[in-house]
Design an enzyme around this catalytic site. Sequence first.
Site, PDB file in Angstrom:
ATOM      1  N   GLU A  78       0.531  -1.368  -0.004  1.00 32.91           N
ATOM      2  CA  GLU A  78      -0.053   0.067  -0.125  1.00 32.91           C
ATOM      3  C   GLU A  78       0.681   1.291  -0.111  1.00 32.91           C
ATOM      4  O   GLU A  78       0.250   2.389  -0.323  1.00 32.91           O
ATOM      5  CB  GLU A  78      -0.998  -0.200   1.144  1.00 32.91           C
ATOM      6  N   GLU A 109       7.398 -21.594   9.024  1.00 34.95           N
ATOM      7  CA  GLU A 109       7.774 -20.457   9.870  1.00 34.95           C
ATOM      8  C   GLU A 109       8.920 -21.242  10.932  1.00 34.95           C
ATOM      9  O   GLU A 109       9.357 -20.526  11.669  1.00 34.95           O
ATOM     10  CB  GLU A 109       6.609 -20.257  10.787  1.00 34.95           C
TER      11      GLU A 109
END
Length: 268
Positions: A78, A109
Amino acid sequence: MSTTETPSLFNNLETLSTQEILMGINSVDQTVPQAVAQALPQIDALVEATVARLGQGGRLFYIGAGTSGRLGILDASECPPTFGVPQGVVIGLIAGGDTAIRKAVENAEDDVNQAWQDLLAYNINEQDIVVGIAASGRTPYVIGGLEQARQRGIATGCIVCNAGSTVASVAEFAVEVVTGPEFVTGSTRMKAGTAQKLVLNMLTTATFIRLGRVKGNKMVDMQLSNAKLVDRGERMLMDELQISQTEAADLLRQHGSVRAALEARQQQ
């Protein structure tokens, strides 16, 4: 046990009506801004460190897994349309790679070495800053990336939702937003995710305001990539210069951005 994993304050959720579920979620969500407020001094320090690096041509990297990784990618994506910064100034990396953006790659992870390998692909250097995002504060992907970066003199920060976590201990600029138990026990995409999003909003918005990417209170460097944003740009010019919509549209077409249009008019 970390506070994000402690039992929900609500029980027998499956017996609740829709209205009761919604009211319960809403009631615990209201505690999130209060938790963020407690961390404002830590956020301040992280912003200052980020401004210093980006102001000298560095980049901001986010590393995270699951929801945390997706939130980093969202914030990074963004920044160019909002602030007009080039692609690659803010970069979001997620354990498991781009596949994990849409489809969970849960075991990714646990690789303590992969984040550093992911960062090396971008030729990371001492001008940059790496911010690890991990609700639990114990994600190996994030811990390894921060440790490797810090050992090489690269600035590090983090956003976690538990106090005294391993991730916070290895980050130079740690932000700890302690959000407590989730409505659904352990579902950190909820309150913890909301807290992380609020902090990410603060981090990049404050950073780019400090770096001159906002004028007054307006996104003068935003990309004019659709009709809504062109209309917003025209209204900015109309308000700032006290001109008609037709004049504003002509200026915007001629100069390509609100900032350029304002500067051109002010030089006349």
